[in-house]
Motif scaffolding. Structure first.
Motif, PDB file in Angstrom:
ATOM      1  N   ASP A  77       0.911  -1.106  -0.080  1.00 21.77           N
ATOM      2  CA  ASP A  77      -0.185   0.103  -0.039  1.00 21.77           C
ATOM      3  C   ASP A  77       0.749   1.270   0.072  1.00 21.77           C
ATOM      4  O   ASP A  77       0.221   2.397   0.097  1.00 21.77           O
ATOM      5  N   ASN A 132      -9.059   0.808   0.259  1.00 20.82           N
ATOM      6  CA  ASN A 132      -7.351   1.307   0.755  1.00 20.82           C
ATOM      7  C   ASN A 132      -7.235   0.492   2.097  1.00 20.82           C
ATOM      8  O   ASN A 132      -5.997   0.453   2.186  1.00 20.82           O
ATOM      9  N   SER A 158      -5.792  -1.481   4.469  1.00 22.81           N
ATOM     10  CA  SER A 158      -4.913  -2.699   4.299  1.00 22.81           C
ATOM     11  C   SER A 158      -5.142  -3.866   4.771  1.00 22.81           C
ATOM     12  O   SER A 158      -4.637  -4.942   4.429  1.00 22.81           O
ATOM     13  N   LEU A 167      -6.728  -5.825   1.751  1.00 24.65           N
ATOM     14  CA  LEU A 167      -5.603  -5.679   0.603  1.00 24.65           C
ATOM     15  C   LEU A 167      -5.754  -6.874  -0.244  1.00 24.65           C
ATOM     16  O   LEU A 167      -5.563  -8.068   0.056  1.00 24.65           O
TER      17      LEU A 167
END
Ligand code: TXA
Ligand code: MG
Length: 441
Positions: A27, A125, A127, A130
């Motif tokens: 990220d 976004n 994480s 992800l």
């Protein structure tokens, strides 16, 4: 025209004060830096990379790199100039995260719903959620397993230069259709790339043809007066450059052996890497186009002449006292012969012997006695490179530099090792250092 001399500053940084989160490679989250001097040095270096045409030398886990923006022709020119490096030799682009690779080079935003990733539109976004395969979706799948397992680390891969809106300087890629990229694990390197938010082109920070630097003082020795800043983050753990892989050809190729072994690639790369071939080109002509242009130049050379002892099949045996004694006697014979040969053309006052498995116990007194008996007026320096692949690899360049630059020897004998595991990269560098002058041992 007189060359402009630049004042070269060395700033100490503490790698252990820099912390990246585990998801940062995906990220792109920034590190926390607890030591203020380290933070300020990194910000100063990042500004040079981002805002000027100049370069900064910095530690990576492999060797020190000489970095400049991969996106700026003038920065890349400054690199070639400081190193005195031929410009048909493309440079590796260093990134701090896949997020940065996507944003800055591949023109791809995984979080922006497009036709192809609309089904993944719920990826956020955050994480925690992800989606690694989405983040890697512009990278050929052959690399995915290697990236997940080995980045950050000493692995360089070739990717196609983006067909549209390419921002990489043509000087970075030496106008090839591919570019080389790696995500280094050294926190100083990663923090510099992350804080400048600039992909950094960085060859090893030595003067062209010299052994690669594994300490800040090696960089200073070669490049003082030519670059504005060296970040001193201590010694490089791996000690040889990254392994360069080309997964865009079939079968995939290992173009340059390095810090990651061939055995690791086979083991960790997945099915497609099982038949990976090792580029093995000898005698490349000066004007010949080669797949790894770096391979055709004189490289890793100390000023002193290097004689490489190449292990023969026989020393695959266990190292018994018997074979060790045999080897030591064999070496003394080679030593005397070579001294005689070389002293016809070279004034030899000092000789270094860099040892590995069989000669680590070479008795210096015995050797000194023999040289005295033969009326040879020479000083001998004995130095072990280590007794396992990793330490031999880590000490290789520093030892070559030490006996060459500090001890000023006239001749260097190096005991080579077998070309498996770390041995492949070690022998690749040693053969070049010796200009292929080797003796079976
Ligand atoms: O560990 C390393 O890789 C160090 C540190 C500083 O990261 N860097 C390094 O860079 O060794 P350099 O420039 O000295 O070596 C780059 C190697 C050369 O052998 C070059 O020919 C090859 O990568 N290379 C770069 N781009 C290439 C491309 N598009 N195709 C084939 N080979 C490429
Ligand atoms: Mg190099």
């Amino acid at each position: 025209m007189t060359e402009l001399i630049i004042n070269t500053k060395i700033l100490k940084v503490k790698p252990e004060s820099i912390h990246f989160s585990p998801n940062s490679i995906w990220d792109g989250s920034l590190p926390t830096i607890t030591d203020l001097d380290t933070k300020n040095a990194l910000l100063e270096a990042a500004k040079i990379i981002r805002d000027t045409d100049q370069t900064v030398a910095f530690p990576t886990e492999t060797v020190y790199g000489l970095g400049g923006s991969s996106l700026n022709d003038n920065s890349v020119k400054s690199i070639y100039k400081a190193k005195n490096r031929p410009s048909d030799n493309p440079l590796i682009t260093h990134i701090s995260s896949l997020n940065q690779l996507n944003r800055k080079i591949l023109n791809f935003n995984p979080n922006e719903p497009t036709k192809s990733n609309a089904t993944n539109a719920n990826v956020s976004n955050n994480s925690q959620n992800l989606d690694k395969s989405l983040v890697m979706s512009k990278i050929p799948t052959i690399y995915h397993s290697l990236i997940e397992k080995l980045w950050p680390g000493p692995l360089t891969i070739l990717l196609p230069v983006p067909a549209r809106d390419n921002k990489l300087s043509k000087l970075t890629t030496a106008e090839q259709s591919t570019f080389a990229v790696r995500l280094p694990s050294n926190p100083v390197a990663r923090a510099l790339i992350a804080l400048s938010d600039t992909p950094i082109a960085a060859p090893s920070a030595n003067a062209s043809t010299r052994p690669s630097p594994t300490l800040a003082q090696h960089v200073y020795h070669d490049l003082k007066g030519k670059i504005p800043l060296i970040l001193d983050g201590g010694s490089c753990k791996v000690g040889v450059e990254s392994t360069v892989l080309d997964g865009l050809v079939n079968p995939p190729m290992l173009l340059r052996p390095g810090g990651l072994t061939y055995e690791d690639i086979i083991k960790l790369g997945g099915k497609q890497w099982e038949n990976c071939k090792v580029e093995n080109k000898k005698n490349i002509k000066k004007d010949e186009k080669v797949r790894t242009p770096g391979m055709k130049y004189k490289h890793y050379s100390p000023s002193a002449k290097v004689i490489l002892l190449t292990p023969t099949e026989k020393n695959n045996d266990e190292i018994s006292t018997n074979t060790e004694n045999e080897k030591i006697n064999n070496f003394i014979q080679i030593f005397l012969n070579e001294y005689q040969n070389e002293s016809k053309t070279l004034e030899i006052k000092k000789i270094a012997i860099l040892t590995t498995y069989h000669l680590n116990n070479l008795p210096l007194e015995q050797l000194n006695k023999i040289t005295k008996e033969n009326n040879l007026n020479i000083e001998i320096i004995l130095q072990s490179l280590g007794n396992n692949g990793e330490s031999i690899q880590a000490n290789l360049f520093a030892s070559l530099r030490q006996v060459d630059e500090d001890d000023n020897v006239d001749l260097i004998f190096v005991e080579g090792i077998h070309e498996d595991n770390e041995g492949l990269a070690v022998m690749n560098r040693l053969k070049k250092a010796a200009g292929n002058y080797s003796i079976d041992f």
